[in-house]
Write a protein that holds these residues in place. Structure first.
Motif, PDB file in Angstrom:
ATOM      1  N   ILE A 172       0.840  -1.194   0.000  1.00  0.00           N
ATOM      2  CA  ILE A 172       0.000   0.000   0.000  1.00  0.00           C
ATOM      3  C   ILE A 172       0.876   1.246   0.000  1.00  0.00           C
ATOM      4  N   GLU A 173       1.893   1.255   0.834  1.00  0.00           N
ATOM      5  CA  GLU A 173       2.788   2.410   0.902  1.00  0.00           C
ATOM      6  C   GLU A 173       3.461   2.663  -0.449  1.00  0.00           C
ATOM      7  N   LYS A 174       3.967   1.605  -1.089  1.00  0.00           N
ATOM      8  CA  LYS A 174       4.619   1.768  -2.388  1.00  0.00           C
ATOM      9  C   LYS A 174       3.629   2.211  -3.457  1.00  0.00           C
ATOM     10  N   ALA A 175       2.424   1.660  -3.422  1.00  0.00           N
ATOM     11  CA  ALA A 175       1.400   2.039  -4.400  1.00  0.00           C
ATOM     12  C   ALA A 175       1.019   3.506  -4.242  1.00  0.00           C
ATOM     13  N   MET A 176       0.935   3.975  -3.023  1.00  0.00           N
ATOM     14  CA  MET A 176       0.503   5.349  -2.771  1.00  0.00           C
ATOM     15  C   MET A 176       1.656   6.341  -2.901  1.00  0.00           C
ATOM     16  N   LYS A 177       2.704   6.138  -2.141  1.00  0.00           N
ATOM     17  CA  LYS A 177       3.777   7.136  -2.054  1.00  0.00           C
ATOM     18  C   LYS A 177       4.585   7.228  -3.336  1.00  0.00           C
ATOM     19  N   ASN A 178       4.930   6.095  -3.914  1.00  0.00           N
ATOM     20  CA  ASN A 178       5.790   6.100  -5.095  1.00  0.00           C
ATOM     21  C   ASN A 178       5.052   5.759  -6.382  1.00  0.00           C
ATOM     22  N   SER A 179       3.740   5.631  -6.285  1.00  0.00           N
ATOM     23  CA  SER A 179       2.897   5.350  -7.447  1.00  0.00           C
ATOM     24  C   SER A 179       3.341   4.092  -8.189  1.00  0.00           C
ATOM     25  N   SER A 180       3.570   3.026  -7.432  1.00  0.00           N
ATOM     26  CA  SER A 180       3.981   1.754  -8.013  1.00  0.00           C
ATOM     27  C   SER A 180       2.750   1.024  -8.550  1.00  0.00           C
ATOM     28  N   ASN A 181       2.635   0.970  -9.864  1.00  0.00           N
ATOM     29  CA  ASN A 181       1.469   0.340 -10.485  1.00  0.00           C
ATOM     30  C   ASN A 181       1.404  -1.155 -10.203  1.00  0.00           C
ATOM     31  N   ILE A 182       2.542  -1.817 -10.161  1.00  0.00           N
ATOM     32  CA  ILE A 182       2.550  -3.264  -9.912  1.00  0.00           C
ATOM     33  C   ILE A 182       2.061  -3.557  -8.489  1.00  0.00           C
ATOM     34  N   ASN A 183       2.429  -2.711  -7.532  1.00  0.00           N
ATOM     35  CA  ASN A 183       1.944  -2.900  -6.165  1.00  0.00           C
ATOM     36  C   ASN A 183       0.458  -2.603  -6.055  1.00  0.00           C
ATOM     37  N   ALA A 184      -0.018  -1.597  -6.780  1.00  0.00           N
ATOM     38  CA  ALA A 184      -1.448  -1.281  -6.784  1.00  0.00           C
ATOM     39  C   ALA A 184      -2.240  -2.447  -7.376  1.00  0.00           C
ATOM     40  N   GLU A 185      -1.752  -2.977  -8.467  1.00  0.00           N
ATOM     41  CA  GLU A 185      -2.427  -4.115  -9.108  1.00  0.00           C
ATOM     42  C   GLU A 185      -2.393  -5.340  -8.188  1.00  0.00           C
ATOM     43  N   ALA A 186      -1.277  -5.564  -7.523  1.00  0.00           N
ATOM     44  CA  ALA A 186      -1.132  -6.720  -6.642  1.00  0.00           C
ATOM     45  C   ALA A 186      -2.099  -6.681  -5.465  1.00  0.00           C
ATOM     46  N   LEU A 187      -2.544  -5.497  -5.071  1.00  0.00           N
ATOM     47  CA  LEU A 187      -3.476  -5.389  -3.945  1.00  0.00           C
ATOM     48  C   LEU A 187      -4.846  -6.004  -4.248  1.00  0.00           C
ATOM     49  N   LEU A 188      -5.157  -6.197  -5.529  1.00  0.00           N
ATOM     50  CA  LEU A 188      -6.428  -6.835  -5.886  1.00  0.00           C
ATOM     51  C   LEU A 188      -6.503  -8.273  -5.379  1.00  0.00           C
ATOM     52  N   TYR A 189      -5.365  -8.963  -5.336  1.00  0.00           N
ATOM     53  CA  TYR A 189      -5.359 -10.387  -4.998  1.00  0.00           C
ATOM     54  C   TYR A 189      -5.767 -10.659  -3.547  1.00  0.00           C
ATOM     55  N   PRO A 190      -5.154 -10.008  -2.551  1.00  0.00           N
ATOM     56  CA  PRO A 190      -5.647 -10.253  -1.182  1.00  0.00           C
ATOM     57  C   PRO A 190      -7.068  -9.728  -0.973  1.00  0.00           C
ATOM     58  N   ASN A 240     -12.150 -11.341  -8.392  1.00  0.00           N
ATOM     59  CA  ASN A 240     -12.886 -11.157  -7.143  1.00  0.00           C
ATOM     60  C   ASN A 240     -12.570  -9.798  -6.521  1.00  0.00           C
ATOM     61  N   GLY A 241     -11.302  -9.388  -6.582  1.00  0.00           N
ATOM     62  CA  GLY A 241     -10.890  -8.088  -6.040  1.00  0.00           C
ATOM     63  C   GLY A 241     -11.566  -6.936  -6.761  1.00  0.00           C
ATOM     64  N   LEU A 242     -11.666  -7.038  -8.087  1.00  0.00           N
ATOM     65  CA  LEU A 242     -12.372  -6.012  -8.856  1.00  0.00           C
ATOM     66  C   LEU A 242     -13.842  -5.953  -8.451  1.00  0.00           C
ATOM     67  N   GLN A 243     -14.437  -7.112  -8.208  1.00  0.00           N
ATOM     68  CA  GLN A 243     -15.838  -7.156  -7.782  1.00  0.00           C
ATOM     69  C   GLN A 243     -16.008  -6.505  -6.411  1.00  0.00           C
ATOM     70  N   VAL A 244     -15.056  -6.731  -5.515  1.00  0.00           N
ATOM     71  CA  VAL A 244     -15.117  -6.102  -4.186  1.00  0.00           C
ATOM     72  C   VAL A 244     -15.088  -4.577  -4.333  1.00  0.00           C
ATOM     73  N   LEU A 245     -14.223  -4.063  -5.204  1.00  0.00           N
ATOM     74  CA  LEU A 245     -14.150  -2.619  -5.422  1.00  0.00           C
ATOM     75  C   LEU A 245     -15.470  -2.070  -5.954  1.00  0.00           C
ATOM     76  N   ARG A 246     -16.038  -2.751  -6.924  1.00  0.00           N
ATOM     77  CA  ARG A 246     -17.309  -2.296  -7.508  1.00  0.00           C
ATOM     78  C   ARG A 246     -18.444  -2.334  -6.475  1.00  0.00           C
ATOM     79  N   GLU A 247     -18.477  -3.395  -5.679  1.00  0.00           N
ATOM     80  CA  GLU A 247     -19.507  -3.503  -4.643  1.00  0.00           C
ATOM     81  C   GLU A 247     -19.335  -2.415  -3.586  1.00  0.00           C
ATOM     82  N   PHE A 248     -18.095  -2.092  -3.257  1.00  0.00           N
ATOM     83  CA  PHE A 248     -17.832  -1.037  -2.279  1.00  0.00           C
ATOM     84  C   PHE A 248     -18.379   0.297  -2.771  1.00  0.00           C
ATOM     85  N   VAL A 249     -18.121   0.607  -4.039  1.00  0.00           N
ATOM     86  CA  VAL A 249     -18.613   1.866  -4.609  1.00  0.00           C
ATOM     87  C   VAL A 249     -20.139   1.922  -4.564  1.00  0.00           C
ATOM     88  N   SER A 250     -20.794   0.858  -4.981  1.00  0.00           N
ATOM     89  CA  SER A 250     -22.259   0.896  -5.048  1.00  0.00           C
ATOM     90  C   SER A 250     -22.927   0.705  -3.686  1.00  0.00           C
TER      91      SER A 250
END
Length: 162
Positions: free
Chosen positions: A5-23, A37-47
């Motif tokens: 999360i820190e790498k995805a946010m602070k340094n804009s690491s796209n691979i770390n951001a993408e990897a967060l979908l798995y857990p 499943n991770g993409l579905q969780v994000l969509r459900e959270f928004v709605s």
């Protein structure tokens, strides 16, 4: 997971951001494709949690925002950042990992004027393809101590590829 999360946010690491979908996907179901499943969780959270219509506020195809089909409105991002602020356990994690203007991460050499240096904690977003997109979303600490949330997205603007 915090390091991702820190790498995805602070340094804009796209691979770390993408990897967060798995857990995230694993928390939904221990079967099937964890990324899907991770993409579905994000969509459900928004709605369901943010109570925002998906079609009007976002289209999410990946975890990092590099897919040309990805779309997020400033309204969605402001709602999300406000939601985080209202849930202190989330806010403390996110706020700590956002770059600080004129100090670190993707903002280390940006927003250096005295009235904003050290007062903005925000995430950048840049695409050099598809007409160019440049964005900044986060929090601004005013001189009176108030914390304000903002999101600025410029579409169809030329962005230098450095």
């Amino acid at each position: 997971m915090h390091l991702s999360i820190e790498k995805a946010m602070k340094n804009s690491s796209n691979i770390n951001a993408e990897a967060l979908l798995y857990p995230l996907g694993y928390t939904k179901s221990r079967q099937g494709n964890f990324r899907t499943n991770g993409l579905q969780v994000l969509r459900e959270f928004v709605s369901q949690e943010l109570h925002m219509p998906l079609a009007a506020t976002c289209h999410i195809d990946d975890g990092c925002g590099l897919c040309p089909n990805d779309k997020l409105t400033p309204r969605l991002l402001v709602t999300l950042l406000t939601y985080a602020y209202d849930h202190r356990y989330i806010f403390s994690e996110i706020y700590a990992d956002l770059p600080l203007s004129a100090t670190d991460g993707t903002l280390h050499d940006r927003l250096r004027k005295p009235n904003v240096a050290g007062r903005i904690k925000a995430k950048t977003g840049t695409l050099t393809k598809e007409g160019g997109i440049s964005s900044l979303s986060g929090y601004y600490r005013a001189s009176d101590g108030h914390l304000m949330v903002f999101s600025i997205i410029n579409n169809e603007c030329p962005v230098m590829d450095v």
